[in-house]
Design a protein around this motif. Structure first.
Motif, PDB file in Angstrom:
ATOM      1  N   ALA A  20     -36.556 -85.755 -14.215  1.00  0.00           N
ATOM      2  CA  ALA A  20     -37.179 -85.937 -15.526  1.00  0.00           C
ATOM      3  C   ALA A  20     -36.099 -86.483 -16.461  1.00  0.00           C
ATOM      4  O   ALA A  20     -35.321 -85.715 -17.040  1.00  0.00           O
ATOM      5  N   PRO A  21     -36.004 -87.813 -16.584  1.00  0.00           N
ATOM      6  CA  PRO A  21     -34.956 -88.395 -17.425  1.00  0.00           C
ATOM      7  C   PRO A  21     -35.353 -88.473 -18.899  1.00  0.00           C
ATOM      8  O   PRO A  21     -36.532 -88.590 -19.233  1.00  0.00           O
ATOM      9  N   LEU A  22     -34.346 -88.402 -19.752  1.00  0.00           N
ATOM     10  CA  LEU A  22     -34.514 -88.534 -21.197  1.00  0.00           C
ATOM     11  C   LEU A  22     -33.405 -89.448 -21.685  1.00  0.00           C
ATOM     12  O   LEU A  22     -32.232 -89.230 -21.366  1.00  0.00           O
ATOM     13  N   THR A  23     -33.757 -90.469 -22.449  1.00  0.00           N
ATOM     14  CA  THR A  23     -32.754 -91.409 -22.950  1.00  0.00           C
ATOM     15  C   THR A  23     -32.312 -91.018 -24.353  1.00  0.00           C
ATOM     16  O   THR A  23     -33.014 -90.311 -25.076  1.00  0.00           O
ATOM     17  N   GLU A  24     -31.114 -91.502 -24.715  1.00  0.00           N
ATOM     18  CA  GLU A  24     -30.570 -91.313 -26.061  1.00  0.00           C
ATOM     19  C   GLU A  24     -30.620 -89.854 -26.496  1.00  0.00           C
ATOM     20  O   GLU A  24     -31.267 -89.498 -27.473  1.00  0.00           O
ATOM     21  N   PHE A  25     -29.894 -89.016 -25.791  1.00  0.00           N
ATOM     22  CA  PHE A  25     -29.904 -87.576 -26.055  1.00  0.00           C
ATOM     23  C   PHE A  25     -28.553 -87.125 -26.603  1.00  0.00           C
ATOM     24  O   PHE A  25     -27.511 -87.575 -26.136  1.00  0.00           O
ATOM     25  N   VAL A  26     -28.581 -86.229 -27.575  1.00  0.00           N
ATOM     26  CA  VAL A  26     -27.366 -85.668 -28.167  1.00  0.00           C
ATOM     27  C   VAL A  26     -27.144 -84.270 -27.582  1.00  0.00           C
ATOM     28  O   VAL A  26     -27.850 -83.329 -27.953  1.00  0.00           O
ATOM     29  N   PRO A  27     -26.184 -84.131 -26.648  1.00  0.00           N
ATOM     30  CA  PRO A  27     -25.971 -82.826 -26.025  1.00  0.00           C
ATOM     31  C   PRO A  27     -25.178 -81.851 -26.886  1.00  0.00           C
ATOM     32  O   PRO A  27     -25.261 -80.649 -26.720  1.00  0.00           O
ATOM     33  N   GLY A  28     -24.402 -82.392 -27.818  1.00  0.00           N
ATOM     34  CA  GLY A  28     -23.597 -81.543 -28.683  1.00  0.00           C
ATOM     35  C   GLY A  28     -22.627 -82.373 -29.490  1.00  0.00           C
ATOM     36  O   GLY A  28     -22.276 -83.484 -29.120  1.00  0.00           O
ATOM     37  N   LEU A  66     -18.643 -84.806 -19.544  1.00  0.00           N
ATOM     38  CA  LEU A  66     -18.537 -84.037 -18.305  1.00  0.00           C
ATOM     39  C   LEU A  66     -18.872 -82.558 -18.512  1.00  0.00           C
ATOM     40  O   LEU A  66     -19.348 -81.890 -17.592  1.00  0.00           O
ATOM     41  N   ALA A  67     -18.660 -82.061 -19.704  1.00  0.00           N
ATOM     42  CA  ALA A  67     -18.941 -80.652 -20.012  1.00  0.00           C
ATOM     43  C   ALA A  67     -20.430 -80.373 -20.179  1.00  0.00           C
ATOM     44  O   ALA A  67     -20.818 -79.224 -20.369  1.00  0.00           O
ATOM     45  N   TYR A  68     -21.263 -81.418 -20.089  1.00  0.00           N
ATOM     46  CA  TYR A  68     -22.706 -81.269 -20.322  1.00  0.00           C
ATOM     47  C   TYR A  68     -23.543 -81.666 -19.111  1.00  0.00           C
ATOM     48  O   TYR A  68     -24.731 -81.947 -19.259  1.00  0.00           O
ATOM     49  N   CYS A  69     -22.937 -81.676 -17.933  1.00  0.00           N
ATOM     50  CA  CYS A  69     -23.718 -82.065 -16.757  1.00  0.00           C
ATOM     51  C   CYS A  69     -23.129 -81.485 -15.474  1.00  0.00           C
ATOM     52  O   CYS A  69     -21.977 -81.076 -15.445  1.00  0.00           O
ATOM     53  N   ASP A  70     -23.971 -81.466 -14.450  1.00  0.00           N
ATOM     54  CA  ASP A  70     -23.525 -81.072 -13.116  1.00  0.00           C
ATOM     55  C   ASP A  70     -22.940 -82.266 -12.367  1.00  0.00           C
ATOM     56  O   ASP A  70     -22.102 -82.109 -11.488  1.00  0.00           O
ATOM     57  N   ARG A  71     -23.455 -83.463 -12.708  1.00  0.00           N
ATOM     58  CA  ARG A  71     -22.972 -84.710 -12.104  1.00  0.00           C
ATOM     59  C   ARG A  71     -22.955 -85.804 -13.169  1.00  0.00           C
ATOM     60  O   ARG A  71     -23.876 -85.906 -13.969  1.00  0.00           O
ATOM     61  N   PHE A  72     -21.900 -86.641 -13.137  1.00  0.00           N
ATOM     62  CA  PHE A  72     -21.756 -87.730 -14.104  1.00  0.00           C
ATOM     63  C   PHE A  72     -21.739 -89.074 -13.375  1.00  0.00           C
ATOM     64  O   PHE A  72     -21.009 -89.243 -12.394  1.00  0.00           O
ATOM     65  N   PHE A  73     -22.527 -90.021 -13.894  1.00  0.00           N
ATOM     66  CA  PHE A  73     -22.651 -91.348 -13.292  1.00  0.00           C
ATOM     67  C   PHE A  73     -22.443 -92.450 -14.333  1.00  0.00           C
ATOM     68  O   PHE A  73     -22.751 -92.270 -15.513  1.00  0.00           O
ATOM     69  N   TRP A  74     -21.989 -93.578 -13.838  1.00  0.00           N
ATOM     70  CA  TRP A  74     -22.015 -94.830 -14.595  1.00  0.00           C
ATOM     71  C   TRP A  74     -23.170 -95.652 -14.048  1.00  0.00           C
ATOM     72  O   TRP A  74     -23.372 -95.695 -12.839  1.00  0.00           O
ATOM     73  N   ALA A  75     -23.897 -96.310 -14.933  1.00  0.00           N
ATOM     74  CA  ALA A  75     -24.902 -97.288 -14.519  1.00  0.00           C
ATOM     75  C   ALA A  75     -24.426 -98.640 -15.022  1.00  0.00           C
ATOM     76  O   ALA A  75     -24.139 -98.802 -16.215  1.00  0.00           O
ATOM     77  N   VAL A  76     -24.315 -99.587 -14.116  1.00  0.00           N
ATOM     78  CA  VAL A  76     -23.787-100.907 -14.456  1.00  0.00           C
ATOM     79  C   VAL A  76     -24.645-101.983 -13.799  1.00  0.00           C
ATOM     80  O   VAL A  76     -25.351-101.730 -12.826  1.00  0.00           O
ATOM     81  N   GLY A  77     -24.565-103.182 -14.341  1.00  0.00           N
ATOM     82  CA  GLY A  77     -25.284-104.310 -13.789  1.00  0.00           C
ATOM     83  C   GLY A  77     -24.584-104.856 -12.547  1.00  0.00           C
ATOM     84  O   GLY A  77     -23.465-104.458 -12.203  1.00  0.00           O
ATOM     85  N   THR A 108     -20.074 -80.553 -10.319  1.00  0.00           N
ATOM     86  CA  THR A 108     -19.319 -79.567 -11.087  1.00  0.00           C
ATOM     87  C   THR A 108     -20.358 -78.762 -11.855  1.00  0.00           C
ATOM     88  O   THR A 108     -20.901 -79.241 -12.853  1.00  0.00           O
ATOM     89  N   ARG A 109     -20.672 -77.570 -11.368  1.00  0.00           N
ATOM     90  CA  ARG A 109     -21.761 -76.769 -11.923  1.00  0.00           C
ATOM     91  C   ARG A 109     -21.466 -76.320 -13.352  1.00  0.00           C
ATOM     92  O   ARG A 109     -20.374 -75.867 -13.669  1.00  0.00           O
ATOM     93  N   LEU A 110     -22.493 -76.462 -14.192  1.00  0.00           N
ATOM     94  CA  LEU A 110     -22.407 -75.999 -15.575  1.00  0.00           C
ATOM     95  C   LEU A 110     -22.420 -74.479 -15.632  1.00  0.00           C
ATOM     96  O   LEU A 110     -23.026 -73.823 -14.782  1.00  0.00           O
ATOM     97  N   ALA A 111     -21.809 -73.938 -16.664  1.00  0.00           N
ATOM     98  CA  ALA A 111     -21.899 -72.499 -16.920  1.00  0.00           C
ATOM     99  C   ALA A 111     -23.335 -72.170 -17.309  1.00  0.00           C
ATOM    100  O   ALA A 111     -24.036 -72.996 -17.919  1.00  0.00           O
ATOM    101  N   GLY A 112     -23.787 -70.974 -16.965  1.00  0.00           N
ATOM    102  CA  GLY A 112     -25.168 -70.572 -17.207  1.00  0.00           C
ATOM    103  C   GLY A 112     -25.605 -70.679 -18.652  1.00  0.00           C
ATOM    104  O   GLY A 112     -26.707 -71.159 -18.949  1.00  0.00           O
ATOM    105  N   ALA A 113     -24.783 -70.244 -19.585  1.00  0.00           N
ATOM    106  CA  ALA A 113     -25.157 -70.281 -21.007  1.00  0.00           C
ATOM    107  C   ALA A 113     -25.325 -71.717 -21.497  1.00  0.00           C
ATOM    108  O   ALA A 113     -26.277 -72.024 -22.224  1.00  0.00           O
TER     109      ALA A 113
END
Length: 144
Positions: A20-28, A66-77, A108-113
């Motif tokens: 379930a993707p969401l674009t343009e999101f402010v994680p913090g 990186l502090a807001y995800c379990d996995r981080f990716f780059w999307a490039v053309g 890299t698993r996120l902390a539960g909180a």
């Protein structure tokens, strides 16, 4: 905008994977990710879309994501020089219509909180955006 076209292709790809993707999101803080996605298993992925070398080299905040995800990716053309991308991150090749996973990101698993707070905020933002489609004047207040 080129980055938005990449984000659209990434969102289509992720939806096909059951995310379930969401674009343009402010994680913090002052951060804004191009795509954040929740898998069927509850894994949170962040995908940053980079349309050019200059776009990539000017990004000074990506390590904060990186502090807001379990996995981080780059999307490039398809013409992006992949040797610029850090090898310890995931890579997705994308265009306006879809995408392909080139390299899986390490987990890299996120902390539960933090996971709980992120899930709640993703749900709130998604709901407000959906409601705004049906009643643009009815959704006011906080940005979404």
């Amino acid at each position: 905008m080129p980055g938005q076209r990449l984000a659209r292709g990434v969102a289509r790809f992720l939806t096909g994977l059951g995310h379930a993707p969401l674009t343009e999101f402010v994680p913090g803080g002052r951060l804004r990710v191009d795509v954040i996605s929740i898998s069927a298993k509850g894994e949170i992925w962040v995908i940053e879309c980079k349309s050019s070398r200059a776009d990539f080299t000017s990004d000074r905040k990506w390590q904060s994501y990186l502090a807001y995800c379990d996995r981080f990716f780059w999307a490039v053309g398809s013409d992006f020089p992949e040797e610029l991308l850090p090898g310890d991150t995931g890579m997705i090749r994308a265009d306006s219509w879809g995408a392909e996973l080139i390299r899986m990101a390490p987990e890299t698993r996120l902390a539960g909180a933090r996971r709980t707070r992120l899930m709640r905020e993703i749900a709130r933002v998604s709901t407000r955006r959906l409601l705004a489609l049906n009643d643009p004047m009815g959704v006011s207040g906080a940005a979404f």
